[in-house]
Design a protein around this motif. Structure first.
Motif, PDB file in Angstrom:
ATOM      1  N   ALA A  11     -13.814   4.930  21.479  1.00 53.31           N
ATOM      2  CA  ALA A  11     -15.258   5.038  21.627  1.00 53.31           C
ATOM      3  C   ALA A  11     -15.753   6.422  21.214  1.00 53.31           C
ATOM      4  N   LYS A  12     -17.029   6.483  20.860  1.00 53.24           N
ATOM      5  CA  LYS A  12     -17.638   7.768  20.502  1.00 53.24           C
ATOM      6  C   LYS A  12     -17.527   8.756  21.662  1.00 53.24           C
ATOM      7  N   LYS A  13     -17.686   8.258  22.874  1.00 52.08           N
ATOM      8  CA  LYS A  13     -17.613   9.101  24.063  1.00 52.08           C
ATOM      9  C   LYS A  13     -16.234   9.715  24.241  1.00 52.08           C
ATOM     10  N   VAL A  14     -15.230   9.023  23.770  1.00 56.07           N
ATOM     11  CA  VAL A  14     -13.842   9.442  23.922  1.00 56.07           C
ATOM     12  C   VAL A  14     -13.397  10.339  22.775  1.00 56.07           C
ATOM     13  N   SER A  15     -13.933  10.104  21.615  1.00 59.38           N
ATOM     14  CA  SER A  15     -13.516  10.835  20.419  1.00 59.38           C
ATOM     15  C   SER A  15     -13.884  12.315  20.511  1.00 59.38           C
ATOM     16  N   ARG A  16     -12.981  13.166  20.056  1.00 61.09           N
ATOM     17  CA  ARG A  16     -13.287  14.596  20.016  1.00 61.09           C
ATOM     18  C   ARG A  16     -14.314  14.899  18.925  1.00 61.09           C
ATOM     19  N   SER A  17     -14.305  14.062  17.877  1.00 61.27           N
ATOM     20  CA  SER A  17     -15.293  14.174  16.809  1.00 61.27           C
ATOM     21  C   SER A  17     -15.530  12.783  16.247  1.00 61.27           C
ATOM     22  N   TRP A  18     -16.725  12.235  16.455  1.00 56.68           N
ATOM     23  CA  TRP A  18     -17.020  10.895  15.968  1.00 56.68           C
ATOM     24  C   TRP A  18     -17.033  10.863  14.436  1.00 56.68           C
ATOM     25  N   GLU A  19     -17.413  11.962  13.827  1.00 55.22           N
ATOM     26  CA  GLU A  19     -17.398  12.029  12.364  1.00 55.22           C
ATOM     27  C   GLU A  19     -15.968  11.910  11.838  1.00 55.22           C
ATOM     28  N   ILE A  20     -15.041  12.629  12.476  1.00 55.75           N
ATOM     29  CA  ILE A  20     -13.639  12.539  12.059  1.00 55.75           C
ATOM     30  C   ILE A  20     -13.106  11.132  12.305  1.00 55.75           C
ATOM     31  N   THR A  21     -13.397  10.568  13.474  1.00 60.79           N
ATOM     32  CA  THR A  21     -12.946   9.217  13.799  1.00 60.79           C
ATOM     33  C   THR A  21     -13.448   8.211  12.768  1.00 60.79           C
ATOM     34  N   SER A  22     -14.726   8.325  12.405  1.00 58.87           N
ATOM     35  CA  SER A  22     -15.312   7.403  11.427  1.00 58.87           C
ATOM     36  C   SER A  22     -14.688   7.573  10.047  1.00 58.87           C
ATOM     37  N   ASN A  23     -14.454   8.819   9.639  1.00 58.80           N
ATOM     38  CA  ASN A  23     -13.842   9.066   8.334  1.00 58.80           C
ATOM     39  C   ASN A  23     -12.404   8.557   8.272  1.00 58.80           C
ATOM     40  N   LEU A  24     -11.671   8.708   9.378  1.00 51.51           N
ATOM     41  CA  LEU A  24     -10.302   8.210   9.424  1.00 51.51           C
ATOM     42  C   LEU A  24     -10.279   6.691   9.313  1.00 51.51           C
ATOM     43  N   LEU A  25     -11.184   6.032  10.038  1.00 54.32           N
ATOM     44  CA  LEU A  25     -11.278   4.574   9.933  1.00 54.32           C
ATOM     45  C   LEU A  25     -11.639   4.173   8.508  1.00 54.32           C
ATOM     46  N   ASP A 222      -7.807  14.656  15.985  1.00 63.29           N
ATOM     47  CA  ASP A 222      -8.228  13.589  16.887  1.00 63.29           C
ATOM     48  C   ASP A 222      -7.058  12.686  17.266  1.00 63.29           C
ATOM     49  N   ASN A 223      -5.825  13.179  17.069  1.00 64.81           N
ATOM     50  CA  ASN A 223      -4.634  12.448  17.508  1.00 64.81           C
ATOM     51  C   ASN A 223      -4.472  12.575  19.019  1.00 64.81           C
ATOM     52  N   SER A 224      -4.111  11.489  19.670  1.00 64.70           N
ATOM     53  CA  SER A 224      -3.808  11.591  21.099  1.00 64.70           C
ATOM     54  C   SER A 224      -2.581  12.464  21.324  1.00 64.70           C
ATOM     55  N   SER A 225      -1.687  12.509  20.338  1.00 57.53           N
ATOM     56  CA  SER A 225      -0.471  13.321  20.472  1.00 57.53           C
ATOM     57  C   SER A 225      -0.737  14.812  20.321  1.00 57.53           C
ATOM     58  N   ASP A 226      -1.969  15.177  19.939  1.00 57.26           N
ATOM     59  CA  ASP A 226      -2.298  16.599  19.808  1.00 57.26           C
ATOM     60  C   ASP A 226      -2.138  17.339  21.135  1.00 57.26           C
ATOM     61  N   GLU A 227      -2.318  16.600  22.242  1.00 57.33           N
ATOM     62  CA  GLU A 227      -2.192  17.228  23.555  1.00 57.33           C
ATOM     63  C   GLU A 227      -0.775  17.751  23.793  1.00 57.33           C
ATOM     64  N   PHE A 228       0.195  17.141  23.113  1.00 58.63           N
ATOM     65  CA  PHE A 228       1.581  17.562  23.304  1.00 58.63           C
ATOM     66  C   PHE A 228       1.970  18.713  22.366  1.00 58.63           C
ATOM     67  N   ARG A 229       1.037  19.092  21.500  1.00 55.10           N
ATOM     68  CA  ARG A 229       1.295  20.201  20.584  1.00 55.10           C
ATOM     69  C   ARG A 229       0.258  21.297  20.791  1.00 55.10           C
ATOM     70  N   SER A 230      -0.127  21.512  22.034  1.00 51.34           N
ATOM     71  CA  SER A 230      -1.209  22.451  22.328  1.00 51.34           C
ATOM     72  C   SER A 230      -0.723  23.890  22.482  1.00 51.34           C
ATOM     73  N   THR A 231       0.566  24.097  22.714  1.00 53.78           N
ATOM     74  CA  THR A 231       1.072  25.457  22.900  1.00 53.78           C
ATOM     75  C   THR A 231       1.333  26.109  21.547  1.00 53.78           C
ATOM     76  N   LEU A 232       1.361  27.422  21.537  1.00 52.88           N
ATOM     77  CA  LEU A 232       1.637  28.149  20.291  1.00 52.88           C
ATOM     78  C   LEU A 232       3.029  27.814  19.768  1.00 52.88           C
ATOM     79  N   LYS A 233       3.977  27.649  20.674  1.00 57.40           N
ATOM     80  CA  LYS A 233       5.341  27.320  20.257  1.00 57.40           C
ATOM     81  C   LYS A 233       5.391  25.966  19.562  1.00 57.40           C
TER      82      LYS A 233
END
Length: 270
Positions: A11-25, A222-233
């Motif tokens: 959903a737009k509410k969930v997406s970090r960027s609706w523009e990116i989500t739309s372009n990816l689709l 806008d990947n859900s897996s981005d949360e697992f790559r949030s540290t500098l390492k």
């Protein structure tokens, strides 16, 4: 007979960027338009309909989900996927898309994430080969969109959710989408990494598609897996991996996955 493709859209509410989500689709749907066999029917299931211009209405539909977005955890944010039940949200959309496609003449079903791309010959190969159980997409690419580099992979089914195609004979009959019916749809009770073993144990082995058939798109923020790559390492390790294992995309791969400029100048509507 055709390949039925279910695309659950956040959903737009969930997406970090609706523009990116739309372009990816948009890019995902371009890879469908690019199919050498147009014997497919795709349905995008979401809360919000992206603004995309009209094209191929006969092959691509959009349906609004009947379910509300799952509630947030206390003090949470929809911008962080772990703060609400995004998995249930996705499963419900998969089930609704499946119920919609059941009325079509579908021989195989596939769930495709709204940011991944399929090879232009995938539907042609599946419908010509006609395995009685289904297929597993192991070979393909990780595509790092910021770096514009790809890494060939032989076991994409272990890291990407868009890697299983199941014959209609192995799919359930569903009248209503609810908690019980979700337990009947393979994508809703199995992880992508379990699919091959599950069908093998059922004596209904999935056949491996013998070419690089899927592009797993990453690094688009806008990947859900981005949360697992949030540290500098974690970010450093990813960049190192891209530099060592990755390479620039060849013109042929761009054509195969509709990444060339000719296709990207077109727009698909739903």
């Amino acid at each position: 007979m055709s390949l039925g493709i279910i695309i659950p859209l956040k959903a737009k509410k969930v997406s970090r960027s609706w523009e990116i989500t739309s372009n990816l689709l948009h890019n995902t749907l371009l890879s469908l338009q690019n199919q050498s066999s147009q014997n497919y029917h795709a349905v995008v299931v979401g809360h919000d309909r992206p603004h995309l211009s009209a094209l191929r209405h006969d092959l691509i539909n959009f349906i609004h989900t009947e379910f509300e977005i799952p509630p947030l955890k206390k003090g949470g944010s929809y911008s962080k996927y772990s703060d609400f039940d995004r998995i249930i949200d996705k499963y419900r959309k998969i089930a609704e898309g499946y119920c919609f496609l059941e009325s079509k003449n579908i021989q195989y079903f596939m769930v495709l994430d709204a940011d991944d791309l399929i090879h232009k010959d995938l539907s042609k190969y599946i419908l010509a080969d006609c395995n009685p159980h289904g297929y597993i997409l192991k070979a393909g690419y990780e595509y790092f969109s910021k770096a514009k580099r790809v890494i060939p992979r032989k076991k994409l089914d272990k890291i990407c959710g868009s890697t299983t195609i199941i014959h209609a004979n192995h799919m359930p009959k569903i009248d209503t989408v609810n908690d019980e019916s979700l337990k009947l749809i393979p994508w809703c009770f199995l992880s992508h990494s379990q699919m091959e073993e599950y069908f093998f144990k059922k004596k209904s082995p999935l056949k491996t598609v013998p070419f690089k058939s899927l592009m797993y798109v990453l690094q688009h923020d806008d990947n859900s897996s981005d949360e697992f790559r949030s540290t500098l390492k974690a970010k450093f390790r990813e960049q190192l991996k891209i530099f060592i294992l990755g390479h620039h995309i060849s013109d042929q791969v761009k054509l195969d996955f509709a990444l060339d400029s000719t296709y990207n100048d077109k727009k698909i509507g739903i």
